[in-house]
Enzyme design. Structure first.
Site, PDB file in Angstrom:
ATOM      1  N   GLU A  55      36.258   4.864   1.975  1.00  0.00           N
ATOM      2  CA  GLU A  55      37.226   5.293   0.977  1.00  0.00           C
ATOM      3  C   GLU A  55      36.485   5.394  -0.350  1.00  0.00           C
ATOM      4  O   GLU A  55      35.666   4.531  -0.665  1.00  0.00           O
ATOM      5  CB  GLU A  55      38.355   4.264   0.885  1.00  0.00           C
ATOM      6  N   GLU A  73      46.816   6.576  -9.097  1.00  0.00           N
ATOM      7  CA  GLU A  73      47.181   5.372  -8.344  1.00  0.00           C
ATOM      8  C   GLU A  73      47.611   4.296  -9.326  1.00  0.00           C
ATOM      9  O   GLU A  73      47.069   4.191 -10.428  1.00  0.00           O
ATOM     10  CB  GLU A  73      46.006   4.866  -7.510  1.00  0.00           C
TER      11      GLU A  73
END
EC number: 3.2.1.8
Length: 211
Positions: free
Chosen positions: A106, A197
């Protein structure tokens, strides 16, 4: 990520690397993917035809969301964007975000952030200079955590811009090439998005992707 005790419980789910909830859209300016993980935590709207999205979490959040626009298959192509981003009272990122299938990883190229720098509690890999600024580079291993394949162990890579900004061109290849010296696969990409985010506090963002 490696976190301090003060953040440990707060971040239990924050970096649990959400499995994607894809919405395939008509291809326009290359954009064909909508990232909407827990977008119901705020007011998430998007228009793939213009490459724009917004997210408002002004009522506050206490769990993680990741929203944005991008591509079902990532690449090292540069991304040009502009944004209005306000998150000084939120643990939040404005970032290029994506996944590599194998070895599973990620990644974040953080252009701006709120009250938390992810490299403050991860393993430093040094710095890389790109697009007019030095970026701190760090990594962490997430063990038995939610991922694009369910639950797995994977590596996270972060580049965090020191001279934060809310518009410009991100030369992704510079980061991928640097990370590749530290185990990043630099191929076999899953989705890639320009993302916002957050996992606590309040904030807002409006983003346009032009290339």
């Amino acid at each position: 990520m490696k976190v301090t005790a003060a953040f440990a419980s707060l971040l239990l789910t924050a970096f649990a690397a959400p499995a994607p909830e894809p919405v395939l859209v008509s291809r326009s300016a290359g954009i064909n993917y909508v990232q909407n993980y827990n977008g119901n935590l705020g007011d998430f709207t998007y228009d793939e035809s213009t490459g724009t999205f917004s997210m408002y979490w002004e009522d506050g959040v206490s769990s993680d969301f990741v929203v944005g626009l991008g591509w079902t298959t990532g690449s090292s192509k540069s991304i040009t964007y502009s944004a209005q981003y306000s998150a000084s009272s939120s643990s939040s990122y404005l970032a290029v975000y994506g996944w590599v299938n194998s070895p599973q990883a990620e990644y974040y190229i953080v252009e701006d952030y709120g009250d938390y720098n992810p490299c403050s509690s991860a393993t430093s890999l040094g710095t890389v200079y790109s697009d007019g600024s030095t970026y701190q580079v760090c990594t962490d291993t997430r063990r038995t955590r939610p991922s694009i394949t369910g639950t797995s162990t994977f590596t996270q890579y972060f580049s965090v811009r020191e001279s934060t900004r809310t518009s410009g061109t991100v030369t992704i290849a510079n980061h991928f090439n640097f990370w590749a010296q530290h185990g990043f696969g630099n191929s076999n990409f899953n989705y890639q998005v320009m993302a916002v985010e957050a996992w606590n506090g309040v904030g807002s963002a409006s983003v346009t992707i032009s290339s």
